[in-house]
Structure formats: structure tokens, C-alpha cells
Design a protein around this motif. Structure first.
Motif, PDB file in Angstrom:
ATOM      1  N   GLY A  67       0.442  -1.331  -0.041  1.00  0.00           N
ATOM      2  CA  GLY A  67       0.157  -0.195   0.071  1.00  0.00           C
ATOM      3  C   GLY A  67       0.900   1.599   0.192  1.00  0.00           C
ATOM      4  O   GLY A  67       0.580   2.083  -0.864  1.00  0.00           O
ATOM      5  N   GLU A  68       2.134   1.600   0.783  1.00  0.00           N
ATOM      6  CA  GLU A  68       2.848   2.314   0.876  1.00  0.00           C
ATOM      7  C   GLU A  68       3.127   2.828  -0.548  1.00  0.00           C
ATOM      8  O   GLU A  68       4.185   3.617  -1.339  1.00  0.00           O
ATOM      9  N   MET A  69       3.805   1.923  -0.991  1.00  0.00           N
ATOM     10  CA  MET A  69       4.380   1.435  -2.531  1.00  0.00           C
ATOM     11  C   MET A  69       3.663   2.267  -3.050  1.00  0.00           C
ATOM     12  O   MET A  69       4.326   3.500  -4.096  1.00  0.00           O
ATOM     13  N   MET A  70       2.843   1.680  -3.381  1.00  0.00           N
ATOM     14  CA  MET A  70       1.799   2.485  -4.869  1.00  0.00           C
ATOM     15  C   MET A  70       1.125   3.730  -4.037  1.00  0.00           C
ATOM     16  O   MET A  70       0.981   4.207  -5.027  1.00  0.00           O
ATOM     17  N   LEU A  71       1.213   4.115  -3.108  1.00  0.00           N
ATOM     18  CA  LEU A  71       0.429   5.915  -2.338  1.00  0.00           C
ATOM     19  C   LEU A  71       1.596   6.642  -3.554  1.00  0.00           C
ATOM     20  O   LEU A  71       1.255   7.211  -3.455  1.00  0.00           O
ATOM     21  N   ALA A  72       3.028   6.120  -2.719  1.00  0.00           N
ATOM     22  CA  ALA A  72       3.805   7.132  -3.492  1.00  0.00           C
ATOM     23  C   ALA A  72       4.593   6.827  -4.492  1.00  0.00           C
ATOM     24  O   ALA A  72       5.302   7.535  -5.314  1.00  0.00           O
ATOM     25  N   GLY A  73       4.227   5.492  -5.438  1.00  0.00           N
ATOM     26  CA  GLY A  73       4.789   5.124  -6.538  1.00  0.00           C
ATOM     27  C   GLY A  73       6.476   5.203  -6.641  1.00  0.00           C
ATOM     28  O   GLY A  73       6.848   5.875  -7.137  1.00  0.00           O
ATOM     29  N   GLN A  74       6.355   4.342  -5.473  1.00  0.00           N
ATOM     30  CA  GLN A  74       8.026   3.803  -5.326  1.00  0.00           C
ATOM     31  C   GLN A  74       8.413   2.265  -5.544  1.00  0.00           C
ATOM     32  O   GLN A  74       7.549   2.181  -4.920  1.00  0.00           O
ATOM     33  N   GLY A  75       8.568   1.965  -6.444  1.00  0.00           N
ATOM     34  CA  GLY A  75       9.340   0.805  -7.214  1.00  0.00           C
ATOM     35  C   GLY A  75       8.157   0.646  -8.317  1.00  0.00           C
ATOM     36  O   GLY A  75       8.465  -0.483  -8.606  1.00  0.00           O
ATOM     37  N   VAL A  76       6.803   1.607  -8.306  1.00  0.00           N
ATOM     38  CA  VAL A  76       5.423   1.069  -8.592  1.00  0.00           C
ATOM     39  C   VAL A  76       5.013   1.842  -9.849  1.00  0.00           C
ATOM     40  O   VAL A  76       5.151   3.181  -9.317  1.00  0.00           O
ATOM     41  N   ILE A  77       4.238   1.778 -10.288  1.00  0.00           N
ATOM     42  CA  ILE A  77       3.145   2.784 -10.992  1.00  0.00           C
ATOM     43  C   ILE A  77       2.626   3.446  -9.698  1.00  0.00           C
ATOM     44  O   ILE A  77       1.644   2.639  -9.382  1.00  0.00           O
ATOM     45  N   GLN A  78       2.177   4.589  -9.761  1.00  0.00           N
ATOM     46  CA  GLN A  78       1.133   5.241  -8.707  1.00  0.00           C
ATOM     47  C   GLN A  78       0.288   5.004  -8.724  1.00  0.00           C
ATOM     48  O   GLN A  78      -0.550   4.768  -9.884  1.00  0.00           O
ATOM     49  N   ASP A  79      -0.803   4.258  -7.347  1.00  0.00           N
ATOM     50  CA  ASP A  79      -1.844   3.981  -7.848  1.00  0.00           C
ATOM     51  C   ASP A  79      -2.879   4.123  -6.388  1.00  0.00           C
ATOM     52  O   ASP A  79      -2.452   3.266  -5.893  1.00  0.00           O
ATOM     53  N   GLU A  80      -4.104   5.082  -6.361  1.00  0.00           N
ATOM     54  CA  GLU A  80      -3.837   5.629  -5.264  1.00  0.00           C
ATOM     55  C   GLU A  80      -5.351   4.583  -4.379  1.00  0.00           C
ATOM     56  O   GLU A  80      -5.468   4.119  -3.968  1.00  0.00           O
ATOM     57  N   ASP A  81      -5.955   4.052  -5.882  1.00  0.00           N
ATOM     58  CA  ASP A  81      -6.671   3.386  -5.829  1.00  0.00           C
ATOM     59  C   ASP A  81      -6.595   1.384  -4.825  1.00  0.00           C
ATOM     60  O   ASP A  81      -6.716   1.212  -3.793  1.00  0.00           O
ATOM     61  N   SER A  82      -5.385   1.521  -5.828  1.00  0.00           N
ATOM     62  CA  SER A  82      -4.990   0.013  -5.214  1.00  0.00           C
ATOM     63  C   SER A  82      -4.904   0.453  -3.485  1.00  0.00           C
ATOM     64  O   SER A  82      -4.579  -0.462  -3.609  1.00  0.00           O
ATOM     65  N   ALA A  83      -3.904   1.420  -3.527  1.00  0.00           N
ATOM     66  CA  ALA A  83      -2.923   1.583  -2.200  1.00  0.00           C
ATOM     67  C   ALA A  83      -4.391   1.594  -1.084  1.00  0.00           C
ATOM     68  O   ALA A  83      -3.866   0.956  -0.167  1.00  0.00           O
ATOM     69  N   VAL A  84      -5.189   1.994  -1.448  1.00  0.00           N
ATOM     70  CA  VAL A  84      -5.975   2.613  -0.684  1.00  0.00           C
ATOM     71  C   VAL A  84      -6.743   0.744  -0.360  1.00  0.00           C
ATOM     72  O   VAL A  84      -6.867   0.594   1.191  1.00  0.00           O
ATOM     73  N   GLU A  85      -6.591   0.237  -0.993  1.00  0.00           N
ATOM     74  CA  GLU A  85      -7.534  -1.307  -0.739  1.00  0.00           C
ATOM     75  C   GLU A  85      -6.285  -2.546  -0.260  1.00  0.00           C
ATOM     76  O   GLU A  85      -7.310  -3.208   1.191  1.00  0.00           O
ATOM     77  N   TRP A  86      -4.850  -2.418  -0.283  1.00  0.00           N
ATOM     78  CA  TRP A  86      -4.004  -3.065   0.703  1.00  0.00           C
ATOM     79  C   TRP A  86      -4.202  -2.175   1.743  1.00  0.00           C
ATOM     80  O   TRP A  86      -3.819  -2.929   2.970  1.00  0.00           O
ATOM     81  N   LEU A  87      -3.624  -1.129   2.403  1.00  0.00           N
ATOM     82  CA  LEU A  87      -4.383  -0.162   3.385  1.00  0.00           C
ATOM     83  C   LEU A  87      -5.830  -0.816   4.243  1.00  0.00           C
ATOM     84  O   LEU A  87      -5.288  -0.714   5.501  1.00  0.00           O
ATOM     85  N   GLN A  88      -6.253  -0.845   3.167  1.00  0.00           N
ATOM     86  CA  GLN A  88      -7.878  -1.367   4.122  1.00  0.00           C
ATOM     87  C   GLN A  88      -7.454  -2.422   4.601  1.00  0.00           C
ATOM     88  O   GLN A  88      -7.535  -3.195   5.922  1.00  0.00           O
TER      89      GLN A  88
END
Length: 135
Positions: A67-88
Motif C-alpha cells: 500500500g505504501e509503495m503504491m500510494l507513493a509510486g515507489q518502485g511501482v506505478i502510483q495507484d492510489e485506489d489500489s493503495a487504499v485497498e491494500w491499506l484497508q
């Protein structure tokens, strides 16, 4: 010491390939932090797939990291929607930092509609779970 780090990574990878979630996490973490390498440089490209597998196998710390990586686009394409799913997912397991970051998403409207009340509830839950911002 460097030989033992490399040996540990080899064992983690062996177990990870057999589907052991904690070994998947350990392998991903070793690549991503650089802990398994003499030079100490991180290798997000090699680590992320293992971290994602661990997250898919319900390891809360891996769910947080993905979730952190997706939220920040760190090493992966930034994807806030997916980040929220993982953080949830990690939040549902009571992970303190995931609760805090999910609260931040609701506060700032990242991947979700802004909801200050939900954000405050999540911040409160994170605090009660032991999270201290900046840690």
C-alpha cells in the motif's frame, strides 16, 4: 556476515517459491531494504513481486508495504485506489501504521472521497493500536 546474508536470502527464496508467506515477505524485504547484499542497495524491482505475493497471502506488514509503495509510486506505478485497498486490508488486521495511512488517505482524498470523520476515527484507532506518527 555477507555470506550469511546471501545464504539467508537463498533459503527465503526456496521457501517463498513453495508458497510460504512469511518467507515471501522476508525475501521481498531483503531485496527492498538491501539487507541481503554486501553493497546494501535496495532492489525494489526484485523485491516487490515477493512483497506482493506475501500481501496476497495475508501478511499484514506486506499489505502495508505494498500500500505504501503504491500510494507513493515507489518502485511501482502510483495507484492510489489500489493503495487504499491494500491499506484497508492491513487495517482490518489492526496494523497501526496502516490505520494511520488509511486515515491520511481519507483526510486528503487519496484514492477515496474525503471524509474527515472517517479519517479522525482511523487516526484514533491507530493511536490506540500504538502508532506514533513519525515512526
Amino acid at each position: 556476515e555477507d555470506g550469511s546474508k546471501a545464504a539467508a536470502l537463498r533459503w527465503w527464496l526456496l521457501a517463498a517459491r513453495q508458497g510460504h508467506a512469511l518467507a515471501q515477505f522476508a525475501a521481498g524485504d531483503a531485496y527492498m531494504t538491501g539487507a541481503a547484499f554486501r553493497h546494501g542497495r535496495s532492489d525494489l524491482r526484485s523485491g516487490f513481486p515477493w512483497m506482493l505475493l506475501a500481501a496476497q497471502n495475508h501478511v499484514a506488514e506486506a499489505e502495508l508495504r505494498v500500500g505504501e509503495m503504491m500510494l507513493a509510486g515507489q518502485g511501482v506505478i502510483q495507484d492510489e485506489d489500489s493503495a487504499v485497498e491494500w491499506l484497508q486490508r492491513a487495517s482490518e488486521r489492526g496494523h497501526p501504521k496502516a490505520l494511520y495511512l488509511l486515515g491520511t488517505c481519507y483526510q486528503e482524498g487519496l484514492g477515496v472521497d474525503e471524509d474527515e470523520q472517517k479519517a479522525m476515527t482511523l487516526f484514533d484507532r491507530a493511536t490506540h493500536a500504538g502508532y506514533e506518527p513519525g515512526t
